[in-house]
Design a protein around this motif. Structure first.
Motif, PDB file in Angstrom:
ATOM      1  N   VAL A   2       0.984  -1.288   0.085  1.00  0.00           N
ATOM      2  CA  VAL A   2      -0.013  -0.038   0.025  1.00  0.00           C
ATOM      3  C   VAL A   2       1.082   1.321  -0.163  1.00  0.00           C
ATOM      4  O   VAL A   2       1.808   1.282   0.612  1.00  0.00           O
ATOM      5  CB  VAL A   2      -0.819  -0.082   1.294  1.00  0.00           C
ATOM      6  N   ARG A   3       0.719   2.287  -0.845  1.00  0.00           N
ATOM      7  CA  ARG A   3       1.336   3.481  -0.942  1.00  0.00           C
ATOM      8  C   ARG A   3       0.325   4.726  -1.056  1.00  0.00           C
ATOM      9  O   ARG A   3      -0.604   4.758  -1.723  1.00  0.00           O
ATOM     10  CB  ARG A   3       2.240   3.491  -2.036  1.00  0.00           C
ATOM     11  N   VAL A   4       0.637   5.550  -0.084  1.00  0.00           N
ATOM     12  CA  VAL A   4      -0.203   6.653  -0.040  1.00  0.00           C
ATOM     13  C   VAL A   4       0.569   7.906  -0.114  1.00  0.00           C
ATOM     14  O   VAL A   4       1.610   8.263   0.206  1.00  0.00           O
ATOM     15  CB  VAL A   4      -1.039   7.071   1.325  1.00  0.00           C
ATOM     16  N   LEU A   5       0.286   8.671  -1.384  1.00  0.00           N
ATOM     17  CA  LEU A   5       0.961   9.825  -1.705  1.00  0.00           C
ATOM     18  C   LEU A   5       0.145  11.067  -1.054  1.00  0.00           C
ATOM     19  O   LEU A   5      -1.032  11.381  -1.469  1.00  0.00           O
ATOM     20  CB  LEU A   5       1.100   9.866  -3.098  1.00  0.00           C
ATOM     21  N   ARG A   6       0.969  11.936  -0.620  1.00  0.00           N
ATOM     22  CA  ARG A   6       0.309  13.432  -0.158  1.00  0.00           C
ATOM     23  C   ARG A   6       0.536  14.492  -1.267  1.00  0.00           C
ATOM     24  O   ARG A   6       1.722  14.478  -1.610  1.00  0.00           O
ATOM     25  CB  ARG A   6       0.484  13.678   0.943  1.00  0.00           C
ATOM     26  N   LEU A   7      -0.358  15.300  -1.902  1.00  0.00           N
ATOM     27  CA  LEU A   7      -0.148  16.037  -3.010  1.00  0.00           C
ATOM     28  C   LEU A   7      -0.157  17.352  -2.407  1.00  0.00           C
ATOM     29  O   LEU A   7      -0.927  18.056  -1.654  1.00  0.00           O
ATOM     30  CB  LEU A   7      -1.008  16.186  -4.261  1.00  0.00           C
ATOM     31  N   SER A   8       1.117  17.698  -1.938  1.00  0.00           N
ATOM     32  CA  SER A   8       1.507  19.056  -1.483  1.00  0.00           C
ATOM     33  C   SER A   8       0.961  20.316  -2.136  1.00  0.00           C
ATOM     34  O   SER A   8       0.581  21.242  -1.539  1.00  0.00           O
ATOM     35  CB  SER A   8       2.859  19.429  -0.668  1.00  0.00           C
ATOM     36  N   ILE A  43       2.513  12.345 -11.694  1.00  0.00           N
ATOM     37  CA  ILE A  43       2.651  11.924 -10.469  1.00  0.00           C
ATOM     38  C   ILE A  43       1.846  10.496 -10.112  1.00  0.00           C
ATOM     39  O   ILE A  43       2.643   9.640  -9.762  1.00  0.00           O
ATOM     40  CB  ILE A  43       2.120  12.847  -9.360  1.00  0.00           C
ATOM     41  N   ASN A  81       6.884   3.321  -9.739  1.00  0.00           N
ATOM     42  CA  ASN A  81       7.669   3.288  -8.543  1.00  0.00           C
ATOM     43  C   ASN A  81       7.593   1.907  -7.928  1.00  0.00           C
ATOM     44  O   ASN A  81       8.223   1.249  -7.372  1.00  0.00           O
ATOM     45  CB  ASN A  81       7.761   4.541  -7.762  1.00  0.00           C
ATOM     46  N   LEU A 125      -4.729  13.235  -1.072  1.00  0.00           N
ATOM     47  CA  LEU A 125      -3.931  11.796  -1.175  1.00  0.00           C
ATOM     48  C   LEU A 125      -4.632  11.115  -2.058  1.00  0.00           C
ATOM     49  O   LEU A 125      -5.545  10.959  -2.439  1.00  0.00           O
ATOM     50  CB  LEU A 125      -4.407  10.983   0.287  1.00  0.00           C
ATOM     51  N   VAL A 135       2.037   5.974  10.441  1.00  0.00           N
ATOM     52  CA  VAL A 135       0.967   5.309   9.590  1.00  0.00           C
ATOM     53  C   VAL A 135       1.663   4.019   8.942  1.00  0.00           C
ATOM     54  O   VAL A 135       0.790   3.009   8.976  1.00  0.00           O
ATOM     55  CB  VAL A 135       0.246   6.318   8.411  1.00  0.00           C
ATOM     56  N   SER A 136       2.812   4.182   8.563  1.00  0.00           N
ATOM     57  CA  SER A 136       3.226   3.032   7.896  1.00  0.00           C
ATOM     58  C   SER A 136       3.393   1.656   8.846  1.00  0.00           C
ATOM     59  O   SER A 136       2.932   0.501   8.736  1.00  0.00           O
ATOM     60  CB  SER A 136       4.441   3.014   7.252  1.00  0.00           C
ATOM     61  N   GLU A 151      -6.695   8.431   8.489  1.00  0.00           N
ATOM     62  CA  GLU A 151      -5.858   8.972   9.805  1.00  0.00           C
ATOM     63  C   GLU A 151      -5.983  10.502  10.074  1.00  0.00           C
ATOM     64  O   GLU A 151      -6.706  11.014   9.347  1.00  0.00           O
ATOM     65  CB  GLU A 151      -4.544   8.890   9.255  1.00  0.00           C
ATOM     66  N   PRO A 167      -3.369  12.426  12.284  1.00  0.00           N
ATOM     67  CA  PRO A 167      -2.188  12.534  12.713  1.00  0.00           C
ATOM     68  C   PRO A 167      -2.059  13.475  13.999  1.00  0.00           C
ATOM     69  O   PRO A 167      -1.354  13.307  14.738  1.00  0.00           O
ATOM     70  CB  PRO A 167      -1.121  13.092  11.653  1.00  0.00           C
TER      71      PRO A 167
END
Lengths: 332, 1041
Positions: B760-766, B778, B785, B816, B955-956, B994, B996
């Motif tokens: 599982v991968r979560v990407l945050r678009l800043s 992206i 990747n 996300l 989270v990971s 989540e 945080p």
């Protein structure tokens, strides 16, 4: 844009031995990535730094989760969380309990207490073993010590069964526990030239010949009764020592060491005594190892010619150990 | 009929310390089923308690047995305060309800707590005694077997395939009820887990009833999904294919003839089943109600009118080389599609006028691979989407008094499923009409999915339009209309499925047809897209590879109907672009067919994500693909050097790919090739892609990018970007192949290495000011990747193939992107030249396939004389293949089998290790092994929550341990059933949330699969004999440790 979360979990837990070693050695994730990059692992699979970082993080997490289980290795075999093939389990345990000789040399004979643990950063600086790794090794010693402390039976076997270690490693741990329990003095400058393996060998000799088997009450186990008879030898030795002065001194030294073994406090000085009373004089006389061997063999046997000497068995038991310890310790 | 459920609590181990003072725990266990609870004694001061309890007996209806899980709670006894819960184990006892599967559940189960995760293990034995064998299946549907596997399971054969079954149940989500504000997270999670477990059980039971009604005894390709609709509730829905399966053993063969007679079976069932739900008359057999809500036959339109819904015009992804759309504007595109649908509907109306009874029938099959001879022709992919607004439940009858526990289904609820049912029915109708437009009477490889964001829900369905051999169908299951003539001419098995099912003069879309490169008798399209697996008999050149199209589209944030409209306006464009990308990438790899195509469109607050995955392959029956040609729209726009450099790169890539995937199609003599059929219609120039007919097909290999090539126009910088992104896809490193289907085209000599994984991968678009292009980049990088990571991690398995790569995308929050991948890496023998190894698996495959679907000729004779005629008409080839494997199947079915599996059943604990190795794979098989027994379906739902996120490694760390825990619990359940593997495993749902700032996170995971016993193909005798340790003896030694 940043990776918020990144995990990879295999049904069979994936572990890279190289990364495991880096983790054990206390490298941070970033340092480990650097080491791996230098190691050329990137060429293997057209990997990039990101891939390597992600892989390293995953593995570090896995190891951290496994660590709890490694504290009681028997659990590793029947836990359900990680599916790890048996040969891998053995590898994990063996490596986790492996230690640096340089590190253990520093704490050998010290009390495995909180106080010693506080000094680990000094030891870390001195031995250039990372603090993290030092802590793991120290905690391992302590854990093994605590478990076998309360167990009856042969020390090495207990360690091997409870921690599923290889014979060699179990023996080393037995030595460490033995030293810690008896608080043998190993830190003196004169003893600095001795390696952990020298001590481990001697400990092995001591454990197998001078103890009844269990770790507890080790001093008593060193057959107090037998050794109490040794002082009576003191008078009689004069009879069969017909050699030069240095020989006399050496002999006296050995006998004195034997006599001191009855006293717990003095047992600590066993090794320093051996070095001061025997090894150093010999070395200053430039004895070769062969000379030494010859001397000790004859010296031991000559006791048998003495018909007034009634403690042949004890004498052999004593001299056997002392002899092999001295052989091991007689080097530069 | 009632049954007796018996449970015994043996021991616990590795329990957590609950009493800080003593560092020990005073544990006892509560065993609950339905409303009955038993307790064990307290085992004081032990982390490894031995309870060795008596047998706790529950006398219950088998209906409850199907719905309810056995609930085991481990607690710490506290004299002065409330007892603390350590954790729970839910055991689904469904596998015990049919005789062929497991007979006992016994083993160590992880004790699971939704806050703390796994906390020790407990050893439990569960048995079921069902009374009154004769009539025991009537009230409930005990005995109907469920399989997640999307092919006919090994060690079974299908005597009949009845068709599509579906069902859904709805409830309020406990998480969104008022009571949730005052109870602990643990109580809330447990309420949810329990509710979903109940709903799954009920759903399965209801599907089972439908299957019985149809006369079947099993559901294959069972696909169950959850829609977490938030405030508006919780939907559990499932689809599957009802079949009559026979266990492959000599004893059972004769029975089938009489018992499963297609005409009598439903009737007799109808008599026996007092159809308590008041379903449609069973007399209309061959026809099945899609109303699954028992009470309400009230017109749903009123309800529907409250809902806003947009039906999205859909592309028919077919074999057409250039996409099913024309024109630059959206308008024409949509009208074209609308027209298609309309005509299709009209056609349908005309052709099915005489078959009113079948009007509601959906000839859909969730299977993706079929025994030879089953699949006659494949038309292409059909898909439909629709955007709905979820409405809140305003039901005064329920109000706040509604219990958070399971509602009484037969009384008040049921309003909702009606709506959801209507939604799905709409979509299915659309799919059906698409299929008809392609001249097909069935849809195979069918699946349904949803994507929910706030109150908007996209419903999607897709499948492959196909013509099936009616011989294998239950009568009336398919209404065969105008396509009958197709059956007159038998098609060779290795190319027949490629032949077009539609009328070439009246094609539903522009396509380029040629004569089949194999038999040269029938027409084939130039490209074929399907959602099914590559048929085992298909002739391919070289190896296959994973092809993905990825797309992001930004959308404005909006509410309600405006939002839904915006989304539905975007969808056709997304589909179109995904299609174009797929086509380009396919050509870039010099391939001409896609299998296992799965398109997922996921909706977020401010963007839509599209991900299409498929396995590309070169079918030798289809013409060689042309290259890709780059053309500047206006010369001078971009320098010609630039264009030629891109062109060169593309040509190089094609050449490299040909080499990489070993695509060397057999050379064809020029005269032999049927010349392309002149295009019957004028074809308009397309948006960005264009294809022209060519007279010189045989030259294709020598020069791509001539007249026949696919033309990409570079008209602006976007186009350049697109082309660059085409070329970004890195081929897998040497030694790796990848696919998303069951079988890797071109590789069959698997060795034993198997590694299933979930990532599982979560990407945050800043950056808030992202463009579509930037987002695409992206997203593409994220997927690429991930693949690179897999290759790297699994490098020790080289040579190896990543099979069944299943990507799922989601937009959990505004910025996300979440990608979840489940796949299996399998090693293979690189020495393809080694005759023996290469040959064996192929033989095995075909043999098995034949075994799977073995239709006794007697069946045909019994059923009707017309069937015989059809049968003999159909196959000169088929007939002869029919005879030989049958003999072999009988040979293989020694009576030993049953006994062997029994003894193997007890092989859970052997030697020194007390933990059975359980292999898991998303595929339906494990290489080098043979499945001897299916133990039942595994369908588990877990929630994990934490309020100490940082302490658990962020989270990971949190998700990593949760996924590991889920795997562990699946393995434990399989081992307790006596199994040693899970096949057709999939992670249906992985919802991660989540916070945080509050140091909190929550995750929901739903997994499913088939628990099986498999034995090594080479040493089955020895493994069977070594595994003779007694069952109870085994568990007792476990307990003693």
């Amino acid at each position: 844009m940043s990776v918020e979360l990144d995990v990879f979990v295999g049904n069979t837990t994936i572990m890279d031995e190289e990364v495991y070693q880096l983790w054990l050695d206390g490298y941070t994730v970033n340092d480990a990535v650097k080491v791996r990059m230098e190691g050329g692992v990137m060429d293997e699979c057209e990997a990039s730094k990101d891939v390597l970082l992600s892989d390293t993080m995953d593995q570090y997490r896995t190891f951290q989760m496994c660590e709890r289980l490694l504290h009681s290795p028997a659990k590793l075999a029947n836990q359900l969380l990680f599916q790890i093939p048996p040969h891998r389990q053995i590898m994990l345990i063996e490596r986790y309990y492996a230690f640096d000789d340089t590190f253990v040399r520093e704490v050998l004979g010290k009390k495995l207490s909180k106080g010693t643990k506080k000094d680990l950063d000094d030891i870390s600086a001195k031995t250039s073993v990372t603090l993290k790794s030092c802590r793991r090794q120290f905690d391992n010693f302590k854990r093994v010590f605590k478990v076998v402390e309360e167990l009856k039976g042969p020390l090495v076997e207990n360690i091997r069964q409870h921690f599923l270690l290889s014979d060699k490693l179990a023996r080393d741990y037995a030595a460490i526990v033995f030293f810690a329990n008896n608080r043998f003095e190993t830190g003196k400058r004169k003893l600095q030239y001795l390696s952990f393996q020298d001590f481990a060998f001697c400990a092995g000799q001591l454990i197998s010949n001078w103890t009844v088997g269990a770790v507890d009450n080790m001093v008593e186990d060193m057959d107090e009764h037998a050794f109490q008879t040794l002082p009576s030898l003191r008078g009689k030795t004069k009879v069969f020592i017909e050699m030069e002065g240095s020989f006399k001194n050496l002999s006296r030294g050995l006998i004195n060491i034997a006599a001191k073994l009855t006293n717990t406090k003095d047992v600590r000085d066993f090794f320093i005594d051996l070095v001061e009373k025997f090894i150093e004089p010999c070395r200053s006389d430039r004895w070769s190892a062969a000379d030494m061997k010859l001397y000790l063999t004859h010296y031991t046997n000559s006791a048998h010619i003495l018909d007034t000497f009634k403690h042949q068995v004890v004498w052999d038991r004593y001299m056997g150990v002392v002899k092999s310890c001295i052989f091991k310790m007689y080097h530069d | 009929m009632p049954g007796k459920l018996k449970a015994k609590i043996v021991a616990g181990r590795h329990l957590p310390v609950m009493d800080r003072a003593s560092d020990l725990t005073d544990a006892f266990v509560e065993v609950k089923f339905g409303n009955t609870t038993f307790k064990t004694d307290v085992c004081p001061k032990s982390l490894n308690p031995q309870w060795n309890s008596e047998w706790f007996k529950f006398e219950v209806d088998d209906e409850d047995l199907q719905d309810e899980p056995l609930q085991i709670t481990v607690l710490d006894h506290d004299t002065y305060s409330a007892n603390d819960a350590i954790g729970k184990v839910y055991i689904d006892i469904d596998p015990l309800l049919y005789s062929e599967a497991a007979s006992v559940i016994s083993g160590w189960f992880p004790i699971y707590d939704t806050i703390h995760g796994i906390r020790g293990e407990i050893n439990v034995i569960v048995k079921v005694e069902l009374f009154n064998d004769l009539n025991r299946f009537r009230q409930s549907s005990c005995g109907v077997k469920f399989f997640c596997t999307t092919c006919i399971p090994q060690c079974y054969r299908a005597t009949l395939v009845h068709g599509f079954v579906e069902e859904l149940v709805v409830n309020e989500d406990p998480e969104y009820q008022w009571i949730d504000r005052i109870r602990t997270p643990r109580a809330s999670n447990e309420a949810r887990q329990r509710l979903i477990s109940l709903m799954s059980g009920e759903l399965q039971r209801k599907i089972g009833l439908k299957v019985l009604e149809m006369g079947g005894n099993a559901v294959v390709g069972y696909l169950q999904c959850f829609d977490l609709e938030g405030e508006s509730g919780l939907v559990v829905r499932a689809i599957g294919t009802a079949c009559t399966l026979d266990k492959l053993s000599s004893g059972s063969a004769p029975n089938t003839n009489t018992h499963m007679h297609p005409n009598t079976a439903p009737a007799s069932n109808a008599c026996n089943s007092p159809s308590k739900d008041g379903k449609e008359s069973p007399l209309a057999h061959g026809c099945r109600s899609t109303h699954n809500s028992p009470v309400h036959s009230v017109c749903s339109s009123q309800r529907l009118s409250q809902n806003f819904s947009v039906s999205v015009p859909t592309l028919i992804f077919t074999g057409m080389g250039s996409g099913g759309s024309a024109g630059k504007e959206a308008g024409p595109l949509r009208t074209l599609l609308r027209q298609q649908t309309q005509t299709a509907l009209e056609q349908r109306g005309a052709s099915s006028s005489g078959l009113l009874l079948n009007a509601r029938e959906f000839p859909f099959f969730t299977l993706t691979s079929f025994p030879p001879g089953f699949l006659l022709h494949v038309g292409g992919v059909v898909s439909a989407r629709s955007v709905k607004l979820l409405d809140r439940i305003h039901n005064p009858a329920l109000g706040n008094t509604r219990s958070y526990k399971l509602l009484d289904w037969n009384s008040v609820t049921a309003d909702e499923p009606e709506t959801r049912d209507a939604w799905w029915e709409e979509i299915r109708q659309e799919i059906k009409s698409h299929a008809r437009a392609l001249g097909c009477h069935a849809v195979v490889g069918y699946s349904e999915s949803t994507s929910i964001c706030e109150e908007v829900c996209i419903l999607s369905a897709s499948g492959t339009a196909a013509i099936l051999n009616p011989r294998y169908m239950r009568e009336g299951c398919l209404d065969i209309g105008c396509t009958d003539h197709r059956f007159e001419e038998p098609s060779p098995p290795n190319c027949g499925f490629c032949h077009i099912p539609y009328d070439e003069l009246n094609m539903p879309f522009p396509a380029q047809l040629t004569y089949c490169y194999h038999c040269r008798r029938q027409k084939v399209p130039d490209v074929l897209f399907t959602t099914i697996d590559l048929p085992s008999e298909a002739a391919v050149a070289g190896k296959g590879c994973l092809i993905q199209a990825r797309l992001c589209r930004l959308k404005k944030k909006a509410q309600g109907e405006a939002n839904a409209t915006a989304i539905s306006n975007l969808l056709p464009f997304m589909e179109y672009e995904l299609h174009t990308q797929l086509m380009n990438k396919l050509k870039l790899r010099s391939m001409n067919a896609l299998f296992g195509l799965h398109i997922q469109i996921s909706v977020g607050e401010n963007m839509l994500l599209g991900l299409a995955s498929a396995t590309g392959v070169y079918l030798t029956a289809l013409p060689a693909p042309g290259g890709i040609q780059i053309a500047g729209k206006t010369p001078g726009d971009l320098s010609s050097e630039h264009i030629s450099s891109i062109q060169k790169r593309i040509n190089d890539t094609i050449a490299v790919n040909k080499e990489l995937y070993q695509i060397n199609p057999p050379e064809l003599a020029e005269e032999g090739v049927g010349s392309p059929i002149p295009e019957p219609r004028h074809r308009s120039r397309l948006f960005r892609s264009h294809s022209e007919s060519s007279d010189e097909l045989s030259e294709l290999d020598l020069s791509h990018g001539k007249k026949d090539a696919f033309v990409l126009e570079i008209d602006d910088t976007d186009a350049v970007e697109d082309i660059h992104s085409l070329l970004i896809d890195a081929p897998p490193p040497t030694g790796f192949y990848s696919c998303n289907t069951e079988n890797m085209p071109g590789i069959s000599n698997w060795t034993s290495g198997v590694q299933m994984f979930t990532s599982v991968r979560v990407l945050r678009l800043s950056n808030a000011n992202l463009t579509n292009q930037g987002l695409n980049k992206i997203f593409t990088d994220l997927c690429e990747n991930l693949l690179k990571s897999f290759y790297f991690k699994l490098r020790s398995m080289i040579p190896c193939c990543l099979c069944h790569l299943n990507f799922t995308v989601a937009v959990p929050e505004e910025e996300l992107i979440q990608v979840t991948v489940t796949a299996v890496a399998m090693t293979y023998d690189k020495e393809q030249t080694q005759e023996k190894t290469a040959e064996k698996p192929i033989n095995k495959g075909s043999l098995e396939a034949e075994e799977q679907l073995q239709f006794p000729l007697e069946l045909c004779a019994d059923s009707s004389s017309s069937n015989i005629q059809t049968a003999s008409k159909i196959s000169g080839v088929g007939e002869s293949t029919n005879m030989s494997p049958r003999v072999s199947s009988l040979e293989r079915c020694s009576p030993l089998q049953e006994g062997r599996s029994r003894s193997l059943r007890s092989s859970r604990s052997f030697g020194g290790s007390s933990v059975t190795v359980v292999k898991m794979t998303p595929l339906s098989f494990l290489p080098g092994t043979r499945i001897i027994k299916y133990l039942g379906i595994i369908n588990m739902f877990f929630i994990r929550e934490t309020t100490s996120l940082r302490e658990e490694g962020g989270v990971s760390g949190f998700l990593h341990s949760f996924i590991a825990e889920v795997f562990a619990m699946v393995r434990a359940h399989v081992a307790a059933l006596g199994g040693n593997a899970v096949v057709s495993y999939s992670m249906k749902e992985c919802v991660f949330m989540e916070n945080p700032n509050k140091n909190q996170a929550q995750c929901l995971i739903n997994v499913s699969g088939d628990a099986v016993i498999c034995i090594s193909e080479t040493d089955q005798e020895s493994s069977a004999s070594t595994a003779n340790t007694g069952q109870t003896g085994g568990s007792e030694t476990d307990g003693a440790t």
